[in-house]
Design an enzyme around this catalytic site. Structure first.
Site, PDB file in Angstrom:
ATOM      1  N   CYS A  53      -5.040  -3.379   2.342  1.00  7.38           N
ATOM      2  CA  CYS A  53      -4.774  -3.482   3.779  1.00  7.38           C
ATOM      3  C   CYS A  53      -6.024  -3.760   4.620  1.00  7.38           C
ATOM      4  O   CYS A  53      -6.563  -4.844   4.577  1.00  7.38           O
ATOM      5  CB  CYS A  53      -4.017  -2.249   4.266  1.00  7.38           C
ATOM      6  SG  CYS A  53      -3.054  -2.653   5.752  1.00  7.38           S
ATOM      7  N   GLU A  81       0.857  -1.190   0.000  1.00  4.56           N
ATOM      8  CA  GLU A  81       0.000   0.000   0.000  1.00  4.56           C
ATOM      9  C   GLU A  81       0.907   1.260   0.000  1.00  4.56           C
ATOM     10  O   GLU A  81       1.970   1.259   0.633  1.00  4.56           O
ATOM     11  CB  GLU A  81      -0.823  -0.055   1.300  1.00  4.56           C
ATOM     12  CG  GLU A  81      -1.759   1.093   1.572  1.00  4.56           C
ATOM     13  CD  GLU A  81      -2.475   0.910   2.921  1.00  4.56           C
ATOM     14  OE1 GLU A  81      -2.064   0.040   3.732  1.00  4.56           O
ATOM     15  OE2 GLU A  81      -3.455   1.631   3.156  1.00  4.56           O
ATOM     16  N   LYS A 119      -9.321   2.241  -1.920  1.00  3.85           N
ATOM     17  CA  LYS A 119      -9.593   1.579  -0.631  1.00  3.85           C
ATOM     18  C   LYS A 119     -10.921   2.056  -0.029  1.00  3.85           C
ATOM     19  O   LYS A 119     -11.163   3.263   0.067  1.00  3.85           O
ATOM     20  CB  LYS A 119      -8.435   1.890   0.326  1.00  3.85           C
ATOM     21  CG  LYS A 119      -8.477   1.156   1.657  1.00  3.85           C
ATOM     22  CD  LYS A 119      -7.226   1.527   2.468  1.00  3.85           C
ATOM     23  CE  LYS A 119      -7.091   0.742   3.753  1.00  3.85           C
ATOM     24  NZ  LYS A 119      -5.858   1.120   4.493  1.00  3.85           N
ATOM     25  N   VAL A 158      -0.101  -2.863  10.565  1.00  2.78           N
ATOM     26  CA  VAL A 158       0.508  -2.563  11.859  1.00  2.78           C
ATOM     27  C   VAL A 158      -0.039  -3.496  12.950  1.00  2.78           C
ATOM     28  O   VAL A 158       0.676  -3.820  13.898  1.00  2.78           O
ATOM     29  CB  VAL A 158       0.317  -1.080  12.265  1.00  2.78           C
ATOM     30  CG1 VAL A 158       1.155  -0.181  11.387  1.00  2.78           C
ATOM     31  CG2 VAL A 158      -1.135  -0.653  12.203  1.00  2.78           C
TER      32      VAL A 158
HETATM   33  C1  ACM Z   1      -3.944  -0.239   7.110  1.00  2.00           C
HETATM   34  O1  ACM Z   1      -5.059  -0.341   6.605  1.00  2.00           O
HETATM   35  N1  ACM Z   1      -2.958   0.380   6.491  1.00  2.00           N
HETATM   36  C2  ACM Z   1      -3.657  -0.830   8.427  1.00  2.00           C
END
Ligand code: ACM
Length: 274
Positions: free
Chosen positions: A150, A38, A109, A177
């Site tokens: 992510c 990402e 996203k 994370v």
């Molecule tokens: C994330 O969505 N970068 C944890």
């Protein structure tokens, strides 16, 4: 066919450094599908929209998309990478898909994580891209490529929706994370009978009082819930595995995933899942 990830440490806000690293790694591989993290060209920890203005790029007309297209052409690669997108002064946490004929498409996203909610607009649809990948021996692989980014992993509906749209591979650029995703991905792959390719980054980023450590541990999972690849927290580079794209949707002699899902959705009156 060969599929893989580039796991590395992007330098925050240093696009020319990141372009160099990405180019150096990708020019070493040929005939493969490869997923990058990402926001691979900028790093992650933006806290304010004003930080994005000089760094965001248009898709498909920006520099990074064109760089990836040139590499894809040269080395016969399908490349999926996260990047910071701008359109009409709105910012998106996006992923671009390119192949040797150029731009294939993009995904924005939907499930924004933590402070991303203050700077990005969420996307509003999930897409599956159909690509006939031809390798050096002229084998043709019919790829139906779903893309999620992510934190989308946390919502099983995302991978399910991509599977219902026909995906056989889910590419998953990430900047993880929290520790859970590498554990969850074999199940996303199993319950949807798809291959999943999670490309995470490594390293630490700091911006004012915020600091994040990214967990690495990129994973490639098979429809049988196997880890075909599982990196550690610090490994850096391109890692490739071989997959057999022919996926059998039968679970037992009397259970087929697609048929049993149709049955379940009818029983539960779910009719807009796709
Ligand atoms: C994330 O969505 N970068 C944890």
């Amino acid at each position: 066919m060969k599929v893989g990830v580039l796991q590395f440490h992007p330098k925050f806000k240093d696009k020319s450094y990141n372009y160099k690293i990405i180019e150096n790694y990708l020019l070493y591989i040929r005939d493969a599908l490869v997923v990058l993290p990402e926001l691979a060209n900028t790093g992650y920890l933006f806290l304010d929209k004003s930080e994005l203005t000089d760094l965001a790029e248009e898709i498909p007309n920006g520099y990074f998309t064109n760089l990836l297209i040139n590499i894809a052409k040269k080395n016969n690669l399908i490349i999926i990478s996260g990047l910071l997108e701008v359109e009409d002064s709105r910012f998106y946490n996006s992923a671009v898909v390119v192949y040797k004929n150029g731009y294939v498409g993009k995904y924005r996203k939907i499930n924004l994580f933590y402070k991303e909610k203050f700077i990005f607009e969420p996307g509003d649809d999930l897409k599956v891209f159909e690509i006939d990948f031809i390798d050096i021996d002229n084998n043709i692989y019919k790829i139906k490529l779903g893309v999620m980014i992510c934190f989308d992993w946390y919502f099983p509906e995302v991978a399910r929706n991509l599977m219902l749209k026909g995906a056989n591979i889910i590419a998953h650029p990430a900047n993880l994370v929290l520790p859970y995703c590498p554990l969850a991905m074999p199940i996303r792959a199993l319950e949807n009978k798809v291959y999943t390719i999670t490309a995470n980054r490594i390293g630490i980023e700091q911006n004012n009082n915020e600091k994040l450590k990214f967990i690495g541990q990129s994973v490639i999972c098979s429809p049988k819930s196997e880890y075909l690849l599982k990196l550690d927290e610090n490994q850096e580079g391109v890692f490739l595995v071989d997959i057999d794209l022919i996926i059998n949707k039968n679970i037992t002699k009397f259970n087929n995933l697609n048929d049993d899902l149709d049955f379940l959705f009818k029983k539960l009156n779910i009719n807009s899942y796709k």
